[in-house]
Scaffold this active site. Structure first.
Site, PDB file in Angstrom:
ATOM      1  N   LYS A  26       0.965  -1.104  -0.107  1.00 43.20           N
ATOM      2  CA  LYS A  26      -0.132   0.164  -0.132  1.00 43.20           C
ATOM      3  C   LYS A  26       0.990   1.239  -0.031  1.00 43.20           C
ATOM      4  O   LYS A  26       2.105   1.105   0.417  1.00 43.20           O
ATOM      5  CB  LYS A  26      -0.885  -0.128   1.251  1.00 43.20           C
ATOM      6  CG  LYS A  26      -1.949   0.653   1.225  1.00 43.20           C
ATOM      7  CD  LYS A  26      -3.438   0.067   0.926  1.00 43.20           C
ATOM      8  CE  LYS A  26      -4.563   0.852   0.895  1.00 43.20           C
ATOM      9  NZ  LYS A  26      -5.596   0.397   0.429  1.00 43.20           N
ATOM     10  N   GLY A  38     -25.192   1.681   6.816  1.00 45.93           N
ATOM     11  CA  GLY A  38     -24.609   2.168   5.710  1.00 45.93           C
ATOM     12  C   GLY A  38     -24.768   2.014   4.266  1.00 45.93           C
ATOM     13  O   GLY A  38     -24.384   0.816   3.774  1.00 45.93           O
ATOM     14  N   VAL A  39     -25.514   2.715   3.423  1.00 43.01           N
ATOM     15  CA  VAL A  39     -26.027   2.115   2.191  1.00 43.01           C
ATOM     16  C   VAL A  39     -25.670   3.187   1.173  1.00 43.01           C
ATOM     17  O   VAL A  39     -26.229   3.672   0.273  1.00 43.01           O
ATOM     18  CB  VAL A  39     -27.599   2.203   2.149  1.00 43.01           C
ATOM     19  CG1 VAL A  39     -28.159   1.091   2.983  1.00 43.01           C
ATOM     20  CG2 VAL A  39     -28.455   3.545   2.853  1.00 43.01           C
ATOM     21  N   GLY A  40     -24.293   3.098   0.985  1.00 44.85           N
ATOM     22  CA  GLY A  40     -23.726   3.927  -0.045  1.00 44.85           C
ATOM     23  C   GLY A  40     -23.502   2.893  -1.174  1.00 44.85           C
ATOM     24  O   GLY A  40     -24.217   2.188  -1.470  1.00 44.85           O
ATOM     25  N   VAL A  77     -21.498  -0.047  -1.742  1.00 45.68           N
ATOM     26  CA  VAL A  77     -21.615  -1.130  -1.711  1.00 45.68           C
ATOM     27  C   VAL A  77     -22.766  -1.491  -0.924  1.00 45.68           C
ATOM     28  O   VAL A  77     -23.793  -2.438  -1.285  1.00 45.68           O
ATOM     29  CB  VAL A  77     -20.341  -1.656  -0.668  1.00 45.68           C
ATOM     30  CG1 VAL A  77     -20.530  -3.198  -0.861  1.00 45.68           C
ATOM     31  CG2 VAL A  77     -19.284  -1.313  -1.565  1.00 45.68           C
TER      32      VAL A  77
HETATM   33  P1  NAD Z   1     -19.460   4.873   0.346  1.00 41.83           P
HETATM   34  O1  NAD Z   1     -18.955   5.967   0.733  1.00 41.83           O
HETATM   35  O2  NAD Z   1     -20.150   4.836  -1.013  1.00 41.83           O
HETATM   36  O3  NAD Z   1     -20.821   4.241   1.467  1.00 41.83           O
HETATM   37  C1  NAD Z   1     -20.354   4.546   2.864  1.00 41.83           C
HETATM   38  C2  NAD Z   1     -21.800   4.882   3.554  1.00 41.83           C
HETATM   39  O4  NAD Z   1     -21.834   4.794   4.748  1.00 41.83           O
HETATM   40  C3  NAD Z   1     -22.478   6.311   3.223  1.00 41.83           C
HETATM   41  O5  NAD Z   1     -23.651   6.378   2.602  1.00 41.83           O
HETATM   42  C4  NAD Z   1     -22.144   7.099   4.445  1.00 41.83           C
HETATM   43  O6  NAD Z   1     -23.102   8.206   4.701  1.00 41.83           O
HETATM   44  C5  NAD Z   1     -22.662   5.799   5.411  1.00 41.83           C
HETATM   45  N1  NAD Z   1     -22.160   6.040   6.802  1.00 41.83           N
HETATM   46  C6  NAD Z   1     -20.766   6.498   7.208  1.00 41.83           C
HETATM   47  N2  NAD Z   1     -20.504   6.448   8.662  1.00 41.83           N
HETATM   48  C7  NAD Z   1     -21.816   5.893   8.880  1.00 41.83           C
HETATM   49  C8  NAD Z   1     -22.481   5.483  10.312  1.00 41.83           C
HETATM   50  N3  NAD Z   1     -21.581   5.726  11.534  1.00 41.83           N
HETATM   51  N4  NAD Z   1     -23.686   4.919  10.243  1.00 41.83           N
HETATM   52  C9  NAD Z   1     -24.301   4.793   8.987  1.00 41.83           C
HETATM   53  N5  NAD Z   1     -23.914   5.174   7.932  1.00 41.83           N
HETATM   54  C10 NAD Z   1     -23.007   5.606   7.790  1.00 41.83           C
HETATM   55  O7  NAD Z   1     -18.422   3.696   0.548  1.00 41.83           O
HETATM   56  P2  NAD Z   1     -18.481   2.126  -0.112  1.00 41.83           P
HETATM   57  O8  NAD Z   1     -17.588   2.308  -1.313  1.00 41.83           O
HETATM   58  O9  NAD Z   1     -20.075   1.869  -0.042  1.00 41.83           O
HETATM   59  O10 NAD Z   1     -17.813   1.454   0.921  1.00 41.83           O
HETATM   60  C11 NAD Z   1     -18.361   1.175   2.155  1.00 41.83           C
HETATM   61  C12 NAD Z   1     -17.671   0.394   3.151  1.00 41.83           C
HETATM   62  O11 NAD Z   1     -16.765  -0.708   2.476  1.00 41.83           O
HETATM   63  C13 NAD Z   1     -16.210   1.165   3.401  1.00 41.83           C
HETATM   64  O12 NAD Z   1     -15.715   0.781   4.666  1.00 41.83           O
HETATM   65  C14 NAD Z   1     -15.067   0.802   2.360  1.00 41.83           C
HETATM   66  O13 NAD Z   1     -13.527   0.876   2.894  1.00 41.83           O
HETATM   67  C15 NAD Z   1     -15.552  -0.770   2.294  1.00 41.83           C
HETATM   68  N6  NAD Z   1     -14.962  -1.391   0.952  1.00 41.83           N
HETATM   69  C16 NAD Z   1     -15.522  -1.001  -0.243  1.00 41.83           C
HETATM   70  C17 NAD Z   1     -15.170  -1.588  -1.463  1.00 41.83           C
HETATM   71  C18 NAD Z   1     -15.798  -1.001  -2.687  1.00 41.83           C
HETATM   72  O14 NAD Z   1     -15.448  -1.670  -3.644  1.00 41.83           O
HETATM   73  N7  NAD Z   1     -16.428   0.140  -2.751  1.00 41.83           N
HETATM   74  C19 NAD Z   1     -14.213  -2.781  -1.177  1.00 41.83           C
HETATM   75  C20 NAD Z   1     -14.037  -2.979  -0.169  1.00 41.83           C
HETATM   76  C21 NAD Z   1     -14.318  -2.525   1.010  1.00 41.83           C
END
Ligand code: NAD
Length: 343
Positions: free
Chosen positions: A79, A176-178, A180
């Site tokens: 990394k 967390g409904v972003g 993923v």
């Molecule tokens: P994202 O930023 O699109 O979504 C994260 C969501 O979590 C957002 O909607 C945010 O408002 C919400 N959030 C933050 N803190 C919160 C809390 N305390 N309570 C409730 N909701 C909360 O991110 P993502 O890409 O969907 O990734 C989500 C997680 O998965 C992260 O931890 C990321 O490191 C991990 N991850 C993502 C990927 C990927 O391909 N995107 C791969 C491996 C791991």
């Protein structure tokens, strides 16, 4: 203690890159190339000091090696961090200077995006190095493949916890409904799961709930809702000294990185009878997706490979059970044995 011991003698190579003209200070931590090139993202962050930047690069680099090994990818782990505020200090000149540092490693380290870097940055980095994945001409947003892998992982979790892989009728709470979390929610809903969702962005949670049909709770309450599976897909640790003991679920399994504040908390979950899917195993779909680009990207192949996360989790849960260890320990052992066998 000598500098090598202090830095972590287990690391193959740690590079401190400096380009004063471009304002670049970067640390590239290559944990291992035993199984293949070290692929891991570049994090740009306003670290308060260089020791914190180094500690983050080391921690994240090792985690990438374990993630790749458990996913059985022909990759090592590493990394990079760039010290700086991504909103204030980022310039194309800095990204090009960083690309030159990556290029000098001759392919031992391959970069991609992480916190503070975007696909657009990767396109600039690609002007000065060949060793970059996830550019706009490459595999694109990994989130759909991550969500696909999590959904398959959840089926292995359900099989182990409830004796039936189907999630139909199971109550899943998604924190967390972003990118993923929303993808996982849609797949679970299609399978007939009952969903409760939470997000600090209340509007996003409400919009998704209206679209697919789900209950919404406040972000603070999500961890304590009685359910079958708690699926953390937000940011930051979920299992902490404060939250342990308050979960009312049979399993915790989701995409979020670093769900355990400390590794030892896995033991507490096991004592409470909660099945924990190690985060770096179940969320490997994103890495699987960028890794596929190294062979000419094929989206269908990446999705199929992400489905094998379910088999890996089954193997981990089986060895945890038979050896009397936690799934986290079993995952670490699997990764360590694969790295050692290759090296
Ligand atoms: P994202 O930023 O699109 O979504 C994260 C969501 O979590 C957002 O909607 C945010 O408002 C919400 N959030 C933050 N803190 C919160 C809390 N305390 N309570 C409730 N909701 C909360 O991110 P993502 O890409 O969907 O990734 C989500 C997680 O998965 C992260 O931890 C990321 O490191 C991990 N991850 C993502 C990927 C990927 O391909 N995107 C791969 C491996 C791991």
């Amino acid at each position: 203690m000598g500098v090598f011991d202090r830095l972590g003698a287990e690391y193959e190579q740690i590079v401190f890159g400096h380009d004063p003209d471009a304002g670049l200070r970067t640390i590239i931590a290559v944990y291992s190339t035993a199984r293949g090139p070290a692929l891991g993202g570049t994090r740009m962050w306003a670290y308060p000091n260089e020791d914190d930047a180094l500690a983050d690069a080391l921690r994240l680099g090792k985690a990438m090696a374990y993630k790749a090994a458990c996913a059985d990818l022909p990759l090592g782990g590493g990394k990079a961090v760039i010290i700086g505020d991504a909103r204030r200090d980022k310039t194309d000149a800095l990204m090009r200077a960083y690309g030159r540092q990556v290029e000098r490693l001759g392919g031992r380290y391959i970069t991609t995006a992480d916190v503070g870097t975007t696909v657009k940055d990767l396109d600039v980095i690609a002007e000065t190095t060949r060793y970059v994945t996830g550019t706009s001409g490459g595999s694109g947003d990994p989130s759909p493949v991550t969500a696909h892998g999590v959904w398959h992982g959840l089926r292995a979790v359900a099989e182990t916890a409830f004796g039936d892989a189907a999630l139909t009728g199971r109550h899943v709470v998604i924190q967390g409904v972003g990118k993923v979390g929303s993808g996982v929610a849609r797949m679970l809903k299609q399978e007939g799961a009952r969903l409760t969702i939470a997000d600090i962005d209340a509007e996003a949670a409400r919009a998704l709930a209206d679209e697919i049909g789900a209950d919404v709770v406040g972000a603070a309450e999500a961890l304590e809702v009685p359910c079958d599976v708690l699926c953390p897909c937000a940011l930051g640790p979920v299992v902490t000294d404060k939250t342990i003991g308050s979960f009312k679920c049979a399993a915790i399994a989701g995409a979020a990185n670093n769900q355990l504040e400390q590794p030892a908390l896995a033991r507490g979950l096991a004592e409470d009878g909660i099945l924990y899917a190690p985060d770096y195993v179940i969320n490997a779909g994103g890495l699987i997706n960028v890794a596929d680009e190294l062979h000419g990207y094929d989206a269908a192949r990446a999705r199929r490979k992400a489905e094998s996360i379910a088999d890996t989790l089954r193997e981990i849960f089986r060895s945890a059970e038979s050896e009397g260890i936690t799934p986290s320990e079993a995952a670490d052992r699997l990764a360590e044995s694969r790295i050692a066998a290759a090296g």
